[in-house]
Write an enzyme that holds these catalytic residues in place. Structure first.
Site, PDB file in Angstrom:
ATOM      1  N   CYS A   1      42.203  37.977  44.545  1.00 15.21           N
ATOM      2  CA  CYS A   1      40.659  37.735  44.225  1.00 15.21           C
ATOM      3  C   CYS A   1      40.784  36.025  43.918  1.00 15.21           C
ATOM      4  O   CYS A   1      41.270  35.538  42.912  1.00 15.21           O
ATOM      5  CB  CYS A   1      40.278  38.264  42.898  1.00 15.21           C
ATOM      6  SG  CYS A   1      38.956  37.779  42.032  1.00 15.21           S
TER       7      CYS A   1
ATOM      8  N   CYS B   1      38.516  34.992  40.535  1.00 13.85           N
ATOM      9  CA  CYS B   1      38.945  35.255  38.957  1.00 13.85           C
ATOM     10  C   CYS B   1      40.140  36.314  39.389  1.00 13.85           C
ATOM     11  O   CYS B   1      41.286  35.694  39.661  1.00 13.85           O
ATOM     12  CB  CYS B   1      37.871  36.099  38.578  1.00 13.85           C
ATOM     13  SG  CYS B   1      36.793  37.213  39.264  1.00 13.85           S
ATOM     14  N   SER B   2      40.159  37.408  39.112  1.00 15.48           N
ATOM     15  CA  SER B   2      41.261  38.292  39.158  1.00 15.48           C
ATOM     16  C   SER B   2      40.810  39.782  39.353  1.00 15.48           C
ATOM     17  O   SER B   2      41.407  40.716  38.665  1.00 15.48           O
ATOM     18  CB  SER B   2      41.937  38.261  37.835  1.00 15.48           C
ATOM     19  OG  SER B   2      41.239  38.557  36.748  1.00 15.48           O
ATOM     20  N   CYS B   3      39.823  40.087  40.097  1.00 15.67           N
ATOM     21  CA  CYS B   3      39.274  41.269  40.332  1.00 15.67           C
ATOM     22  C   CYS B   3      40.320  42.393  40.920  1.00 15.67           C
ATOM     23  O   CYS B   3      41.220  41.961  41.680  1.00 15.67           O
ATOM     24  CB  CYS B   3      38.096  41.423  41.466  1.00 15.67           C
ATOM     25  SG  CYS B   3      36.830  40.303  40.846  1.00 15.67           S
TER      26      CYS B   3
END
Lengths: 103, 143, 231
Positions: free
Chosen positions: C117, C120-122
């Protein structure tokens, strides 16, 4: 979840709009102006341009698409192989038929 | 803006040159170039493709405060105070120094506090007092 | 925590301002009625119970049960319920960060999938638990989309030129898990044995399962079979 008629079909060639983004985006810079192929539809959702500012009730719903790019198209100095690809998702407002946008 | 991959790379280089360790002296200049403005307003979290060197990929479990931050932010979303995309946008709003300078979950809890203030749900003085009270209480507990 | 020690025990980290800020925000939110202490406790119980072994289980079952695999690939969100994961939990509408659209990406002899991702950090927390620290770093986010083969090589994964490396940049509401191919040397293994070799990194796509590498335990060999033997 809303059902909407998508403008693009699986297999369509699409170009990601190269628009100025202020403050926030979910459309990565490296996809802007790039052409790929629609490979899947995704459920309609509020566009992140509204969601990011807390506009939910009046947020704009649009169809979303999975777009597949060739890595050698995205990166001219790509060091992998010709077969490599990248997939990411775009809301309909970011896509136009391939060839229509500036490239 | 990134009309071609070459221009995109150029922008990426300009944006990465703003990093705190190695940047142009920015002291509210009277005028700046359009190129610098493009780099300054580049949306911070959009880092895909920026050149970087290999680093060890470290494993680290969540510390208590990190897990609690995740939970607090999710509970605020669950009960309709905000949504996750707004959290991510607010992380961008922190600016480059804090976005890249704070630990991952410190970004989350900082913007959660700011969101409550922006909505008028808490005031900054109330937040400051609570922080001081909590600090005193935890220090006493641990001494 | 004991208060009789003259200084904090080693496992107790010193007070950080982040810890103070989190508790301050949480207490204010609860005092103002924005959410309840019980909400926090319920979400905590849910989050603490998340583990990648659910993803391992789904993969192993798919290897053994083609009908399950077909259901999982065609509707990941719904089929997760068969292994005890309801994507609508713990709130009734899913988690605020992960929503409810889950897709499984099947590796084939010609396609290797990997997730990142960049924005962000999905991450698919309901089936893989909390994301690893490296997955959330700007470094991984920067490089995986553009130098995937180099990054995979740093994880020890080298793929031949005729295998398409397909990077999935998870940037909207979908969450992904990679379903690796069943490795050689696992003939006759049962679901538990197979699940044990599907590590978290296999489900992210930065590793491949191997008959001789297990996540947590060495799979017990079925008696009188040679299926799990290393070559």
């Amino acid at each position: 979840m809303k059902t909407m008629t998508p403008r693009f079909q699986v297999g369509d060639r699409v170009t990601v709009r190269d628009a100025t983004t202020m403050f926030h985006t979910r459309t990565q810079g490296f996809t802007r102006g790039q052409t790929g192929t629609v490979v899947e539809h995704r459920p309609a959702w509020i566009v992140p341009e509204d969601e990011a500012f807390g506009i939910m009730e009046n947020g704009r719903y649009t169809p979303f698409y999975v777009v597949r790019f060739k890595q050698t198209d995205l990166w001219p100095d790509y060091t992998g192989f010709e077969v490599d690809t990248l997939e990411t998702e775009c809301s309909e407002m970011w896509l136009e038929p391939a060839g229509k946008g500036k490239k | 803006m990134a009309t071609t991959s070459t221009q995109y790379d150029q922008l990426q280089r300009q944006a990465s040159n703003l990093s705190p360790a190695d940047r142009l002296p920015l002291d509210s200049p009277y005028e700046i170039s359009n190129e610098l403005y493009d780099a300054l307003r580049k949306v911070l979290h959009d880092v895909g493709g920026q050149p970087d060197t290999p680093v060890p990929f470290t494993e680290k479990g969540e510390e208590d405060w990190e897990m609690n931050t995740y939970l607090t932010c999710e509970c605020l979303g669950w009960r309709g105070v905000w949504n996750s995309e707004e959290r991510r946008r607010r992380e961008n709003d922190l600016g480059a120094t804090q976005y890249f300078g704070l630990p991952y979950y410190a970004r989350w809890i900082t913007v959660a506090a700011k969101a409550l203030v922006d909505r008028g749900l808490i005031t900054t003085d109330e937040l400051g007092q609570k922080i001081d009270e909590v600090r005193t209480r935890l220090e006493r507990k641990r001494s | 925590m004991s208060t009789t020690h003259s200084h904090a025990p080693l496992e107790e980290s010193p007070l950080t301002e982040f810890e103070v800020l989190e508790l301050a925000v949480r207490e204010l939110a609860i005092e103002k009625g924005l959410f309840s202490a019980d909400d926090h406790r319920r979400f905590s119980e849910w989050a603490e119970a998340r583990t990648y072994t659910v993803g391992s289980r789904m993969t192993a079952r798919s290897w053994l049960d083609p009908a399950f695999k077909e259901r999982l690939l065609s509707n990941g969100t719904e089929t997760s319920k068969e292994v005890g994961v309801d994507w609508l939990q713990p709130t009734g509408q899913g988690t605020p960060s992960d929503y409810t659209f889950f897709y499984v990406l099947e590796n084939t002899p010609k396609v290797h999938n990997v997730i990142v991702c960049t924005l962000c950090s999905c991450y698919p927390r309901p089936v893989l638990g909390m994301s690893p620290d490296w997955y959330r770093t700007p470094n991984y986010r920067r490089r995986m989309v553009r130098w995937p083969r180099q990054v995979l090589a740093e994880f020890g994964l080298h793929l031949p030129p005729d295998v398409e490396v397909r990077v999935h940049d998870s940037n909207q509401k979908s969450r992904f898990m990679v379903m690796p191919m069943r490795p050689e040397g696992t003939d006759g293994w049962n679901e538990d044995q197979l699940a044990a070799i599907v590590t978290r990194d296999c489900l992210i796509g930065v590793a491949l399962p191997r008959a001789d590498v297990t996540a947590s335990q060495v799979p017990k060999q079925p008696k009188g079979r040679s299926g799990g033997k290393k070559r």
